[in-house]
Design a protein around this motif. Structure first.
Motif: not given
Length: 490
Positions: A234, A208-210, A213-215, A259-260, A292-293, A290
């Protein structure tokens, strides 16, 4: 002894080949000895080895043994047979040992520099170690019967690869259990069997992320979640915790939204807070806005000591953007290495092909046995026994702390799970206390190790009571109190 050519190093004759029953076969010993003389440069490229008959006589061994060793060396490329005999092959070798410089540090992924070591690993039998269930109370006989039945019923067919997403009977059993016990909304197809919660977290990151990305993660919080996100390159933003769980302000969503989000809403690890319904609903609503997961790690939720269990956040809202993670490491035993990930139905449809390509069905007998263990009622009965045991141990540890902990402290948590968190004033450094305790077989975790950005209030000890008998608490707490006073910064 027959004289052998000078080209063969004396190293081969410095010690006899061992012939006792405990030694390696003679052929393997000879092969190893010649190989080492080639690799360390004592036999130069092009050097000719003695004939098999001469070497066999010199070493008082069978000629067939020498021939077999030469054949293996030739197959591996160390020597080259020709019409004149056997010669040492030309190899690219490191310089002789005496001339070598210390080897450079191996090149590894840059992302790994963010993964810092936690407290030194201790044996599961170490007292007060967090995260270890009462291993001696697990019903091994019942589990052994379940495994035996799984082997008998499935036979050798279960030795092959299974469904990449997990055994269908176990996925169905977990879905039914989660629906009743945790209020999770899911079908069996949405349950993915993983090798513990850690693999489930790593899957969430990979799927689910690249990179970049922000977590968001709880701080202090579970180190394994941070490691999984660091491994995915991340950007991790820590979110503080209070008595009502993780704190998310409206302004946090503005630049950039994550993203997470990783959270332990039913029993925050390690502080023990429960995320309130108001915060849960707001988090879900903002995540929907947004894109977001939310990863809901239902840590220790099965072991609530007062009142009814707290329902899962995943079941609060239909089609919530929540990935539900669970494990059997605490409810069964850690080495079982079985966990699960519940995906929203729409997300599963998009991810089915990657999942089937990335995963391989394994632990099939254990999965089949666990399905029966759940469906037969053994799992629920075991949970009931463990809830009572952990409730009693938690109360006994609180009483021992009240009587024998002779430094200022406050206790958090204890309404759920297998540990208590004890906050200490900063003049009692938690890492120093934990280091000293390990010398006495006591293994509390420093609270500050759980924080990405430690604050003074993050000083304390996380005390596990799951696998420590209650009668040990008083002497253990007395010892911790002594160690804390000795560590005090005056």
């Amino acid at each position: 002894m027959t004289t052998i050519p000078a080209l063969l190093p004396q190293a081969l004759l410095e010690a006899p080949l061992l012939k006792d029953s405990g030694a390696a076969p003679m052929q393997r010993q000879l092969h190893h000895r010649i190989k080492e003389t080639i690799l360390d440069g004592r036999l130069a490229p092009g050097s000719r080895l003695p004939g098999s008959r001469a070497l066999a006589e010199a070493l008082s061994i069978s000629r067939n043994t020498v021939t077999a060793a030469y054949d293996l060396l030739a197959a591996e490329g160390y020597v080259e047979p020709d019409r004149q005999g056997t010669r040492v092959a030309t190899l690219s070798r490191p310089p002789p040992r005496a001339e070598r410089n210390p080897p450079p540090a191996p090149a590894t992924a840059l992302r790994l520099r963010h993964i810092q070591p936690s407290a030194p690993r201790s044996d599961a039998s170490a007292t007060l170690r967090p995260g270890v269930p009462a291993l001696s109370h697990f019903p091994l006989a019942a589990w052994r019967r379940a495994v035996d039945r799984a082997i008998r019923r499935s036979g050798p067919a279960a030795l092959g690869y299974g469904d990449p997403l997990g055994e269908p009977v176990l996925r169905a059993a977990i879905a039914r259990h989660l629906g009743v016990a945790r209020g999770v909304r899911c079908e069996a197809a949405q349950v993915i069997i993983t090798e513990g919660a850690q693999e489930a977290l790593a899957l969430c990151v990979r799927l689910l992320t690249n990179p970049g990305d922000t977590a968001w993660v709880e701080d202090p919080g579970y180190r394994g979640a941070k490691a999984a996100m660091h491994a995915g390159d991340l950007n991790i933003a820590p979110l503080r915790i209070d008595g009502d769980g993780v704190i998310v302000a409206e302004s946090d969503w503005k630049s950039p939204p994550p993203r997470l989000i990783y959270t332990t809403p039913s029993h925050q690890y390690p502080a023990g807070a429960v995320l309130t319904v108001a915060r849960r609903l707001e988090l879900i609503a903002q995540a929907q806005r947004h894109g977001t997961w939310i990863i809901e790690d239902d840590y220790d939720s099965e072991f609530r000591h007062a009142g009814e269990s707290i329902g899962a956040m995943q079941g609060l809202v239909a089609q919530a953007p929540v990935l539900y993670v669970g494990t059997f490491s605490k409810t069964m035993f850690p080495s079982l290495r079985l966990g699960f990930l519940v995906l929203p139905a729409a997300l599963l449809a998009a991810l089915r092909t990657p999942l089937e390509e990335m995963l391989r069905g394994g632990h099939r007998y254990e999965q089949l046995a666990l399905a029966e263990f759940i469906e037969s009622g053994q799992f629920s009965r075991h949970l009931g026994r463990m809830r009572r045991l952990y409730r009693d141990r938690q109360q006994a540890l609180r009483e021992a702390m009240a009587r024998h902990m002779q430094v200022p402290h406050t206790i958090e948590g204890g309404h759920c799970g297998l540990h208590l968190t004890v906050r200490l004033p900063v003049q009692y450094p938690d890492r120093k206390i934990a280091d000293a305790a390990r010398r006495y077989g006591i293994s509390p975790y420093p609270l500050s190790d759980f924080a990405l950005q430690p604050r003074p209030e993050d000083n304390g000890l996380v005390l596990g009571y799951g696998n420590t008998s209650a009668e040990l608490f008083e002497p253990l707490v007395r010892r911790l109190s002594q160690l804390a006073r000795a560590a005090e910064i005056v």
